[in-house]
Design a protein around this motif. Structure first.
Motif, PDB file in Angstrom:
ATOM      1  N   ILE A 129       0.839  -1.205   0.000  1.00 21.79           N
ATOM      2  CA  ILE A 129       0.000   0.000   0.000  1.00 21.79           C
ATOM      3  C   ILE A 129       0.873   1.254   0.000  1.00 21.79           C
ATOM      4  CG2 ILE A 129      -1.678   1.320   1.362  1.00 21.79           C
ATOM      5  CD1 ILE A 129      -2.879  -1.478   2.139  1.00 21.79           C
ATOM      6  N   ILE A 130       1.953   1.240   0.773  1.00 19.82           N
ATOM      7  CA  ILE A 130       2.886   2.377   0.784  1.00 19.82           C
ATOM      8  C   ILE A 130       3.519   2.544  -0.596  1.00 19.82           C
ATOM      9  CG2 ILE A 130       5.060   3.248   1.770  1.00 19.82           C
ATOM     10  CD1 ILE A 130       2.458   3.445   3.562  1.00 19.82           C
ATOM     11  N   PHE A 173      10.237  -1.532   8.855  1.00 17.81           N
ATOM     12  CA  PHE A 173      11.159  -1.675   9.987  1.00 17.81           C
ATOM     13  C   PHE A 173      10.699  -0.830  11.171  1.00 17.81           C
ATOM     14  CE2 PHE A 173      14.830  -3.357   7.358  1.00 17.81           C
ATOM     15  CZ  PHE A 173      14.937  -4.539   8.086  1.00 17.81           C
ATOM     16  N   LEU A 174      10.329   0.413  10.912  1.00 11.32           N
ATOM     17  CA  LEU A 174       9.870   1.274  12.005  1.00 11.32           C
ATOM     18  C   LEU A 174       8.607   0.722  12.664  1.00 11.32           C
ATOM     19  CD1 LEU A 174      10.424   4.873  10.588  1.00 11.32           C
ATOM     20  CD2 LEU A 174      11.588   3.840  12.537  1.00 11.32           C
ATOM     21  N   LEU A 175       7.717   0.157  11.871  1.00  9.44           N
ATOM     22  CA  LEU A 175       6.485  -0.393  12.421  1.00  9.44           C
ATOM     23  C   LEU A 175       6.750  -1.565  13.364  1.00  9.44           C
ATOM     24  CD1 LEU A 175       4.230  -0.313   9.241  1.00  9.44           C
ATOM     25  CD2 LEU A 175       3.935   1.080  11.308  1.00  9.44           C
ATOM     26  N   GLN A 176       7.711  -2.404  13.031  1.00  5.93           N
ATOM     27  CA  GLN A 176       7.940  -3.587  13.857  1.00  5.93           C
ATOM     28  C   GLN A 176       8.948  -3.350  14.982  1.00  5.93           C
ATOM     29  OE1 GLN A 176       9.304  -6.766  11.343  1.00  5.93           O
ATOM     30  NE2 GLN A 176      11.424  -6.181  11.524  1.00  5.93           N
ATOM     31  N   ILE A 187       2.044  11.903   7.415  1.00  7.83           N
ATOM     32  CA  ILE A 187       0.744  11.295   7.098  1.00  7.83           C
ATOM     33  C   ILE A 187       0.927   9.883   6.552  1.00  7.83           C
ATOM     34  CG2 ILE A 187      -1.264  11.461   5.557  1.00  7.83           C
ATOM     35  CD1 ILE A 187      -0.955  14.570   5.875  1.00  7.83           C
ATOM     36  N   ILE A 188       1.889   9.690   5.670  1.00  5.17           N
ATOM     37  CA  ILE A 188       2.136   8.352   5.107  1.00  5.17           C
ATOM     38  C   ILE A 188       2.482   7.369   6.215  1.00  5.17           C
ATOM     39  CG2 ILE A 188       3.749   7.005   3.693  1.00  5.17           C
ATOM     40  CD1 ILE A 188       3.791   9.428   1.751  1.00  5.17           C
ATOM     41  N   ALA A 206       0.275   4.132   7.544  1.00  5.04           N
ATOM     42  CA  ALA A 206       0.843   2.776   7.600  1.00  5.04           C
ATOM     43  C   ALA A 206       0.659   2.180   8.996  1.00  5.04           C
ATOM     44  CB  ALA A 206       2.322   2.803   7.218  1.00  5.04           C
ATOM     45  N   ASP A 207       0.906   2.982  10.022  1.00  7.29           N
ATOM     46  CA  ASP A 207       0.716   2.517  11.397  1.00  7.29           C
ATOM     47  C   ASP A 207      -0.743   2.146  11.642  1.00  7.29           C
ATOM     48  OD1 ASP A 207       1.979   2.428  14.260  1.00  7.29           O
ATOM     49  OD2 ASP A 207       0.070   3.515  14.478  1.00  7.29           O
TER      50      ASP A 207
END
Length: 178
Positions: free
Chosen positions: A65-66, A110-113, A161-162, A166-167
């Motif tokens: 999606i990103i 990576f940032l999300l996990q 915002i992106i 995603a978060d």
């Protein structure tokens, strides 16, 4: 009208032909080309090695999606003359592919996990700050990316915002088994 559209279409074909010639003659196997190849492949290799296996499919869905969002925004920016890319990995695909199909989605995944308990707003600020104030100027300095009618500061809220979107997506519990 059809004749006018065809004339413009012929200009696009001619421009693509000239770009392919330029790519082969002056871009292929040069150090910037190698850098883009590395930046396209390496993030995915690192992600494969360090991803959380239990979150693979959820993160990949968010990554795709990103990719769609960032490539569409890049497409609009390039078409409207806000910025352009001087280097391409392959002549028949847009120059923003390394960014939108590798660097952005993998960085976000990576940032999300990583440290999931940290506020997404803090992570969004980190992502946006690095992307806006470190990476964009660095690639402008290397003459890979050129901001023609765009200031980096304009990117800052867009990147926030992106990341927050995603978060939001990755934390959804609406996934059901088929």
């Amino acid at each position: 009208m059809e004749e006018k559209v065809y004339e413009i279409y012929k200009l696009i074909i001619d421009a693509n032909s000239k770009m392919s010639y330029l790519w082969k003659a002056e871009m292929l196997f040069k150090w910037r080309w190698w850098l883009l190849v590395i930046l396209t492949i390496t993030p995915w290799l690192l992600w494969i090695k360090f991803k959380r296996k239990e979150s693979t499919y959820r993160l990949l869905l968010v990554g795709v999606i990103i990719m769609l969002i960032t490539s569409y925004l890049d497409f609009i920016g390039v078409i409207l003359g806000a910025w352009h890319y001087n280097w391409k990995v392959v002549p028949i695909i847009p120059g923003y592919i390394p960014w939108d199909f590798s660097l952005f989605p993998v960085f976000i995944m990576f940032l999300l996990q990583y440290k999931a308990k940290i506020s997404p707003f803090i992570k969004a600020l980190v992502f946006s700050s690095l992307s806006t104030f470190v990476f964009e100027p660095f690639f402008r300095y290397l003459k890979i990316y050129c901001a023609d009618n765009w200031k980096s500061i304009y990117s800052f809220p867009i990147y926030i915002i992106i990341y927050l979107f995603a978060d939001f997506l990755v934390k959804r519990d609406e996934f059901e088994k088929i």
